[in-house]
Scaffold this motif. Sequence first.
Motif, mmCIF file in Angstrom:
data_model
loop_
_atom_site.group_PDB
_atom_site.id
_atom_site.type_symbol
_atom_site.label_atom_id
_atom_site.label_comp_id
_atom_site.label_asym_id
_atom_site.label_seq_id
_atom_site.Cartn_x
_atom_site.Cartn_y
_atom_site.Cartn_z
ATOM 1 N N ILE A 39 1.996 37.347 -64.641
ATOM 2 C CA ILE A 39 3.450 37.369 -64.822
ATOM 3 C C ILE A 39 4.086 36.894 -63.522
ATOM 4 C CG2 ILE A 39 5.468 38.788 -65.347
ATOM 5 C CD1 ILE A 39 3.571 40.753 -66.741
ATOM 6 N N GLY A 40 4.921 35.876 -63.598
ATOM 7 C CA GLY A 40 5.523 35.330 -62.391
ATOM 8 C C GLY A 40 6.966 34.920 -62.591
ATOM 9 N N TRP A 41 7.521 34.316 -61.546
ATOM 10 C CA TRP A 41 8.912 33.884 -61.590
ATOM 11 C C TRP A 41 9.024 32.548 -60.864
ATOM 12 C CZ3 TRP A 41 12.610 36.139 -64.459
ATOM 13 C CH2 TRP A 41 13.914 35.677 -64.301
ATOM 14 N N ASP A 42 9.846 31.636 -61.420
ATOM 15 C CA ASP A 42 10.013 30.316 -60.842
ATOM 16 C C ASP A 42 11.222 30.265 -59.912
ATOM 17 O OD1 ASP A 42 7.877 29.509 -62.281
ATOM 18 O OD2 ASP A 42 8.959 28.236 -63.699
ATOM 19 N N PHE A 43 10.985 29.757 -58.694
ATOM 20 C CA PHE A 43 12.061 29.488 -57.742
ATOM 21 C C PHE A 43 12.097 27.973 -57.511
ATOM 22 C CE2 PHE A 43 10.710 33.818 -56.963
ATOM 23 C CZ PHE A 43 11.916 34.506 -56.846
ATOM 24 N N PHE A 44 13.161 27.316 -58.004
ATOM 25 C CA PHE A 44 13.231 25.857 -57.958
ATOM 26 C C PHE A 44 13.615 25.380 -56.560
ATOM 27 C CE2 PHE A 44 13.392 26.582 -62.456
ATOM 28 C CZ PHE A 44 12.741 25.477 -62.996
ATOM 29 N N ILE A 45 12.759 24.523 -55.998
ATOM 30 C CA ILE A 45 13.047 23.867 -54.729
ATOM 31 C C ILE A 45 13.812 22.573 -54.994
ATOM 32 C CG2 ILE A 45 12.018 22.854 -52.666
ATOM 33 C CD1 ILE A 45 9.644 24.745 -53.076
ATOM 34 N N THR A 46 13.343 21.792 -55.983
ATOM 35 C CA THR A 46 14.061 20.631 -56.518
ATOM 36 C C THR A 46 13.965 20.712 -58.039
ATOM 37 O OG1 THR A 46 12.159 19.131 -56.621
ATOM 38 C CG2 THR A 46 13.309 19.299 -54.500
ATOM 39 N N ASP A 47 14.480 19.699 -58.735
ATOM 40 C CA ASP A 47 14.402 19.692 -60.194
ATOM 41 C C ASP A 47 12.959 19.628 -60.689
ATOM 42 O OD1 ASP A 47 17.123 19.815 -60.350
ATOM 43 O OD2 ASP A 47 17.404 17.647 -60.636
ATOM 44 N N GLU A 48 12.055 19.073 -59.871
ATOM 45 C CA GLU A 48 10.671 18.902 -60.299
ATOM 46 C C GLU A 48 9.679 19.783 -59.534
ATOM 47 O OE1 GLU A 48 9.875 14.744 -59.854
ATOM 48 O OE2 GLU A 48 10.733 14.253 -61.825
ATOM 49 N N LEU A 49 10.120 20.436 -58.453
ATOM 50 C CA LEU A 49 9.223 21.213 -57.602
ATOM 51 C C LEU A 49 9.591 22.690 -57.656
ATOM 52 C CD1 LEU A 49 6.871 20.993 -55.570
ATOM 53 C CD2 LEU A 49 8.599 20.790 -53.752
ATOM 54 N N VAL A 50 8.577 23.529 -57.944
ATOM 55 C CA VAL A 50 8.807 24.961 -58.148
ATOM 56 C C VAL A 50 7.852 25.768 -57.280
ATOM 57 C CG1 VAL A 50 8.574 26.859 -59.824
ATOM 58 C CG2 VAL A 50 9.665 24.721 -60.500
ATOM 59 N N LEU A 51 8.372 26.828 -56.658
ATOM 60 C CA LEU A 51 7.541 27.823 -55.980
ATOM 61 C C LEU A 51 7.428 29.024 -56.908
ATOM 62 C CD1 LEU A 51 6.014 28.605 -53.369
ATOM 63 C CD2 LEU A 51 8.137 29.727 -52.623
ATOM 64 N N ARG A 52 6.168 29.461 -57.184
ATOM 65 C CA ARG A 52 5.951 30.450 -58.239
ATOM 66 C C ARG A 52 5.033 31.584 -57.758
ATOM 67 N NH1 ARG A 52 3.820 27.206 -62.550
ATOM 68 N NH2 ARG A 52 6.008 26.725 -62.992
ATOM 69 N N PRO A 53 5.558 32.747 -57.384
ATOM 70 C CA PRO A 53 4.703 33.917 -57.136
ATOM 71 C C PRO A 53 4.302 34.554 -58.468
ATOM 72 C CG PRO A 53 6.999 34.444 -56.684
ATOM 73 C CD PRO A 53 6.969 32.991 -57.045
ATOM 74 N N ILE A 54 3.043 35.032 -58.542
ATOM 75 C CA ILE A 54 2.491 35.539 -59.805
ATOM 76 C C ILE A 54 1.733 36.834 -59.545
ATOM 77 C CG2 ILE A 54 1.017 35.008 -61.796
ATOM 78 C CD1 ILE A 54 1.286 32.039 -61.004
ATOM 79 N N PHE A 55 1.943 37.831 -60.406
ATOM 80 C CA PHE A 55 1.113 39.033 -60.429
ATOM 81 C C PHE A 55 0.000 38.823 -61.442
ATOM 82 C CE2 PHE A 55 0.207 43.025 -62.731
ATOM 83 C CZ PHE A 55 -0.455 43.704 -61.717
ATOM 84 N N ASP A 56 -1.259 38.993 -61.021
ATOM 85 C CA ASP A 56 -2.422 38.718 -61.870
ATOM 86 C C ASP A 56 -3.213 39.982 -62.163
ATOM 87 O OD1 ASP A 56 -2.317 35.868 -62.239
ATOM 88 O OD2 ASP A 56 -2.825 35.661 -60.131
ATOM 89 N N PHE A 57 -3.827 40.015 -63.354
ATOM 90 C CA PHE A 57 -4.741 41.097 -63.723
ATOM 91 C C PHE A 57 -5.870 40.507 -64.567
ATOM 92 C CE2 PHE A 57 -1.174 40.839 -66.625
ATOM 93 C CZ PHE A 57 -1.767 40.767 -67.875
ATOM 94 N N SER A 58 -7.014 41.164 -64.562
ATOM 95 C CA SER A 58 -8.166 40.625 -65.291
ATOM 96 C C SER A 58 -9.092 41.746 -65.738
ATOM 97 C CB SER A 58 -8.942 39.624 -64.427
ATOM 98 O OG SER A 58 -9.467 40.269 -63.285
ATOM 99 N N LEU A 59 -9.864 41.460 -66.785
ATOM 100 C CA LEU A 59 -10.918 42.333 -67.290
ATOM 101 C C LEU A 59 -12.145 41.479 -67.564
ATOM 102 C CD1 LEU A 59 -9.074 44.635 -69.874
ATOM 103 C CD2 LEU A 59 -10.127 45.367 -67.720
ATOM 104 N N ALA A 60 -13.335 42.038 -67.297
ATOM 105 C CA ALA A 60 -14.561 41.275 -67.521
ATOM 106 C C ALA A 60 -15.683 42.191 -67.992
ATOM 107 C CB ALA A 60 -14.985 40.560 -66.238
#
Length: 229
Positions: A39-60
Amino acid sequence: YLQGASAYSRYDPTFIASNGTEMRRLPAKWNTLTGTGGIGWDFFITDELVLRPIFDFSLAKMATDLRVAEFALSRMTGRDIDFLKDGSVNAYGLGGALMLDWEHVREEYLIDVELRYTDIRLRTYGNTSDVVQGESSARTANIYARYRAPTGMHALDRPVRYVLEFSHSRYLGAQADVLGFDHLTSLGAGLELDTSAYNPLYVSRLRAVLRYMFGNNVSGVSLGLAASF
């Protein structure tokens, strides 16, 4: 921003067992089922460039079909191989990622380039053998690129596109020691079906991509199926 993936893999290494006078090769087939989400959120630097921090989880879940090999190893080495006897490992992971995503979209084609750093802390749980209980940090630096363009064919009232992919990953820290290689490159080609004309499907695109992966003394082939909403 939401992401998710599930995968099944089968790994076939070879162990050498010896009792001091003779040596035998024992097959060691491992079956792994994994699921990851983010789950993350987009922070637009330009119309085509995005900085995206994401929280990750996994099961194996990893299991072996080496019951017979466990018996042979015990007889030849005089040891009780608990991990092969119990035959499975359960693990979960929590962590995060930081992605820089450039999407160049045109009517004729699309170019997508992603730079990503991921750090997930993994820990075993449940009925896992004492021999393999523990925790680890899975850290990966990755570059991914995709190019897609129309094939000239049509389906579902939309153009069918071909897809070309490139990916290169660097495995950092303890993860590289466990895997036996510190990088992996992937080349892929496939087809994409645009389903946006049929809204009841709630899916805008479906992709099937065949990939060839290679690295230090390792190679393999995979088939990936993906859906975009």
